[in-house]
Design an enzyme around this catalytic site. Structure first.
Site, short mmCIF file in Angstrom:
data_model
loop_
_atom_site.label_atom_id
_atom_site.label_comp_id
_atom_site.label_asym_id
_atom_site.label_seq_id
_atom_site.Cartn_x
_atom_site.Cartn_y
_atom_site.Cartn_z
N ASP A 2 0.87 -1.18 0.00
CA ASP A 2 0.00 0.00 0.00
C ASP A 2 0.91 1.23 0.00
OD1 ASP A 2 -1.62 2.16 0.82
OD2 ASP A 2 -3.00 0.83 1.87
N ASP A 100 -3.54 2.33 -5.40
CA ASP A 100 -2.29 2.28 -4.62
C ASP A 100 -2.16 1.03 -3.76
OD1 ASP A 100 -4.04 2.90 -2.55
OD2 ASP A 100 -2.53 4.13 -1.54
N GLU A 101 -2.91 0.00 -4.09
CA GLU A 101 -2.90 -1.20 -3.26
C GLU A 101 -2.87 -2.47 -4.10
OE1 GLU A 101 -5.94 -0.12 -0.07
OE2 GLU A 101 -6.01 -2.31 -0.20
#
Ligand code: TTP
Ligand code: CA
Length: 343
Positions: A2, A100-101
């Site tokens: 993350d 973003d993960e």
């Protein structure tokens, strides 16, 4: 994996004068000057109480010294793509969960927790070296536990679930991804605060409180039988970027580079694209892109021609020199080409 305070970290990266200051990234709705909401903020701004979702007007009231910058979604997308392609080389399969993960299955690459942690450490260093970004990684026996241990170790962290039973026992309902405030409240009223408490219940009783699917999800976590696999998400686009030997606006200098980018992007895909973007990373690292969508799939030759048109448009519309040039192919499928239409 993350990425820490993602949008705001990118802004810090591209504008070093923001470093050490509270920063908030704003989504302006355009209705009035400051209408809109905060997309995210860096940790300094968070300490002042400025968080994702807050109205910009309110954030400006409480954060007089905060730097407010407009959101540049295309830029974050490009950077996300680059980070994800680094991440993908670290596991056997990868699931991109959001901008973003991502989850990476390393069960074949790493024989034990120690090796998995070592991979995670190297991945963190790799992303920092290549993209200048800090990320947090959680290492665990399944996706949910990995996500929870990552959350607990933000920012710039590396967390590991070593004692699984003890770890599960202490997980608070509020930490479980996918469980909303309402469910949390319902359970709290009955004194159910952790997954250990959940384990004491009968699934029928839990189902009456929170519904069947949530009940079986929570039970599977509590008994450590949750085993949803990392689902490789179909990559819908492919990009290839090359760095020019010098920053330039001279199209003749850029042509061989863009041709190489198109050729290499094509060699990575399994099918043909119906969409093409040319992406220019400017001398100041800002990103400008122009694209075109078609009703038919593009051959490599056709894409080469279109990419030059798009590059011309970028050069006409922007006065900066270009540092890196790339193409992104989208809507990749095995559908018909223009030739198939004509014959
Ligand atoms: P998050 O991963 O939730 O948050 P973050 O990366 O900003 O911070 P951290 O992980 O360190 O806690 O979201 C990722 C990005 O998604 C975030 O940078 C901005 C965007 N986002 C929004 O646009 N609106 C929102 O309400 C949220 C929560 C995130
Ligand atoms: Ca994040």
């Amino acid at each position: 994996m993350d990425i820490d305070y993602f949008f705001a970290q990118v802004e810090e990266l591209l504008n070093p004068s923001l470093k050490g200051k509270p920063v908030a990234v704003c989504v302006y709705s355009g209705r009035t000057k400051d209408s809109g909401a905060i997309a995210t903020s860096n940790y300094m701004a968070r300490r002042l109480g400025i968080k994702a979702g807050m109205a910009i007007v309110k954030a400006k009231e409480i954060g007089k010294d905060v730097i407010f910058v407009p959101m540049r979604k295309d830029l974050y997308k490009e950077i996300s793509d680059r980070v994800m392609s680094i991440v993908s080389t670290y596991g056997d399969s990868m699931e991109i969960a959001s901008i973003d993960e991502a989850y990476v299955d390393v069960s074949r690459k790493a024989r034990n927790l120690l090796e998995a942690m070592d991979l995670a450490k190297r991945l963190k260093e790799d992303i920092l070296r290549k993209e200048g970004l800090r990320v947090t990684i959680g290492v665990g026996p399944n996706k949910v536990l990995a996500k929870i241990v990552a959350e607990r170790n933000k920012p710039d962290g590396l967390g590991v679930v070593d004692n699984v039973t003890k770890f599960i026992d202490e997980i608070e309902i509020s930490e479980v991804p996918g469980v909303g405030k309402k469910t949390e409240e319902i359970l709290k009223e009955r004194g159910i605060k952790t997954l250990r408490d959940v384990r004491e219940l009968r699934i029928e009783d839990l189902a009456k409180l929170v519904g069947r699917s949530r009940a079986s999800y929570l039970m599977s976590l509590a008994f450590n039988t949750y085993n949803e696999q990392v689902k490789p998400r179909q990559v819908s686009h492919r990009g290839r970027y090359v760095t020019l030997t010098e920053n330039t606006r001279d199209i003749n200098v850029i042509l061989p580079f863009i041709k190489r980018a198109v050729d290499e992007a094509f060699s990575k895909i399994n099918g043909l694209p119906m969409e093409i973007y040319v992406v220019a990373i400017m001398e100041d690292l800002d990103i400008v892109s122009k694209g075109k969508s078609y009703k038919f799939a593009l051959t490599r030759e056709y894409a080469n021609v279109v990419s030059i048109e798009l590059l011309k448009k970028i050069i006409e519309s922007d006065r900066r020199k270009i540092r890196r040039i790339g193409v992104r192919l989208g809507k990749i499928s095995r559908s018909s080409t223009l030739e198939d239409f004509l014959h």
